[in-house]
Structures are given as C-alpha cells and as structure tokens.
Design a protein around this motif. Structure first.
Motif, mmCIF file in Angstrom:
data_model
loop_
_atom_site.group_PDB
_atom_site.id
_atom_site.type_symbol
_atom_site.label_atom_id
_atom_site.label_comp_id
_atom_site.label_asym_id
_atom_site.label_seq_id
_atom_site.Cartn_x
_atom_site.Cartn_y
_atom_site.Cartn_z
ATOM 1 N N ARG A 1 45.064 -66.091 20.488
ATOM 2 C CA ARG A 1 44.520 -65.019 19.674
ATOM 3 C C ARG A 1 44.812 -63.677 20.343
ATOM 4 O O ARG A 1 44.696 -63.555 21.580
ATOM 5 N N GLU A 2 45.160 -62.696 19.538
ATOM 6 C CA GLU A 2 45.490 -61.383 20.078
ATOM 7 C C GLU A 2 44.756 -60.300 19.292
ATOM 8 O O GLU A 2 44.442 -60.458 18.111
ATOM 9 N N GLY A 3 44.496 -59.199 19.956
ATOM 10 C CA GLY A 3 43.868 -58.063 19.306
ATOM 11 C C GLY A 3 44.864 -57.322 18.441
ATOM 12 O O GLY A 3 46.022 -57.161 18.821
ATOM 13 N N VAL A 4 44.419 -56.892 17.278
ATOM 14 C CA VAL A 4 45.266 -56.169 16.332
ATOM 15 C C VAL A 4 44.835 -54.705 16.241
ATOM 16 O O VAL A 4 45.661 -53.797 16.340
ATOM 17 N N SER A 5 43.542 -54.497 16.043
ATOM 18 C CA SER A 5 43.048 -53.139 15.869
ATOM 19 C C SER A 5 41.570 -53.092 16.198
ATOM 20 O O SER A 5 40.882 -54.116 16.141
ATOM 21 N N CYS A 6 41.106 -51.902 16.550
ATOM 22 C CA CYS A 6 39.725 -51.740 16.993
ATOM 23 C C CYS A 6 39.207 -50.394 16.507
ATOM 24 O O CYS A 6 39.953 -49.399 16.523
ATOM 25 N N LYS B 1 51.329 -50.844 15.051
ATOM 26 C CA LYS B 1 51.144 -49.390 14.986
ATOM 27 C C LYS B 1 52.076 -48.778 13.947
ATOM 28 O O LYS B 1 53.263 -49.105 13.888
ATOM 29 N N GLY B 2 51.515 -47.918 13.107
ATOM 30 C CA GLY B 2 52.302 -47.288 12.048
ATOM 31 C C GLY B 2 52.351 -48.098 10.771
ATOM 32 O O GLY B 2 52.791 -47.588 9.732
ATOM 33 N N ARG B 3 51.916 -49.348 10.812
ATOM 34 C CA ARG B 3 51.929 -50.203 9.615
ATOM 35 C C ARG B 3 50.520 -50.576 9.172
ATOM 36 O O ARG B 3 50.274 -50.754 7.983
ATOM 37 N N PHE B 4 49.601 -50.740 10.121
ATOM 38 C CA PHE B 4 48.226 -51.149 9.822
ATOM 39 C C PHE B 4 47.293 -49.967 10.026
ATOM 40 O O PHE B 4 47.501 -49.133 10.912
ATOM 41 N N THR B 5 46.240 -49.928 9.207
ATOM 42 C CA THR B 5 45.233 -48.884 9.329
ATOM 43 C C THR B 5 43.848 -49.509 9.231
ATOM 44 O O THR B 5 43.562 -50.234 8.271
ATOM 45 N N ILE B 6 43.012 -49.213 10.205
ATOM 46 C CA ILE B 6 41.635 -49.696 10.184
ATOM 47 C C ILE B 6 40.729 -48.581 9.683
ATOM 48 O O ILE B 6 40.958 -47.399 9.969
ATOM 49 N N LEU C 1 41.133 -53.533 6.970
ATOM 50 C CA LEU C 1 42.410 -53.456 7.660
ATOM 51 C C LEU C 1 43.488 -53.418 6.586
ATOM 52 O O LEU C 1 43.768 -54.419 5.935
ATOM 53 N N GLN C 2 44.033 -52.222 6.386
ATOM 54 C CA GLN C 2 45.140 -52.065 5.436
ATOM 55 C C GLN C 2 46.429 -52.418 6.155
ATOM 56 O O GLN C 2 46.751 -51.819 7.192
ATOM 57 N N MET C 3 47.145 -53.383 5.616
ATOM 58 C CA MET C 3 48.361 -53.876 6.257
ATOM 59 C C MET C 3 49.541 -53.607 5.333
ATOM 60 O O MET C 3 49.603 -54.158 4.221
#
Length: 119
Positions: free
Chosen positions: A45-50, A62-67, A78-80
């Motif tokens: 498991r890895e962190g994506v956004s916080c 980064k640049g593709r996802f927005t929390i 989480l907008q992907m």
C-alpha cells in the motif's frame, strides 16, 4: 461508531477521469487529517494524497489528482484525471485526528474501492 465509506470507483479507460469520495460518519472530517492510499495487486500500500492544513501528493499522481474537502457534506474527494493503467488499485481513505502526517498507521480506515484503468 466511526465509518469511512469510499465510493466512485470502477472501470475507466486510460486518459479518463474518476472522482472518489470518502464519506465520514461518527467524526467531523474538518478536525482530521485525511489520506488517500492505494494498493495494487502484488504491491504494498502506498500513499497517494493527504489533506490537513495543506495538501500533498505522491510524485506519481502530481498534476493529475486533486484532493479536496466538502465540510458541509463531511466528505473528502479525490479527483483523478489522465488515468493510467498503473493507477489500477484498491483505493482507501484514512483519517487521523488533528494535523498529522498521512501514513499507514492512521487511526480510521475505509474498506477500500477498486479502480481499474484499462482499455
């Protein structure tokens, strides 16, 4: 009883978009640090956004996802965008009280939702 419930996953073609939601009950998300994590088949498991006092992202998204956070709905999103096959994973949201770092030891976790990016 605290619950975090993810929704919005599914199958999408490469280059497409999805918006994941993490709806909370039993706690007020404004008082918590919220993290999005993912686990791909055969990987850790890895962190994506916080999101806490600020927002952070893994380099791979980064640049593709927005929390973002909607206080009125007690929900974090989480907008992907520009999804890639390597984004395929089960996505989890997690919460920890106060201003903390997002890590695997966070106190509350959702059950996860599958995102599949494939043509």
């Amino acid at each position: 009883q605290v619950q975090l419930v993810e929704s919005g996953g599914g199958l999408v073609q490469p280059g497409g978009s999805l918006r994941l939601s993490c709806a909370a009950s039993g706690l007020i998300l404004d008082y918590y640090t919220i993290g999005w994590f993912r686990q791909a088949p055969g990987k850790e498991r890895e962190g994506v956004s916080c999101i806490s006092g600020h927002k952070s992202y893994a380099d791979s998204v980064k640049g593709r996802f927005t929390i973002s956070r909607d206080s009125a709905k007690n929900t974090v999103y989480l907008q992907m965008n520009s999804l890639k096959p390597e984004d395929t994973a089960v996505y989890y949201c997690a919460a920890d009280y106060g201003i903390t770092t997002c890590a695997n030891g966070m106190e509350y976790w959702g059950k996860g939702i599958l995102v599949t990016v494939s043509s």
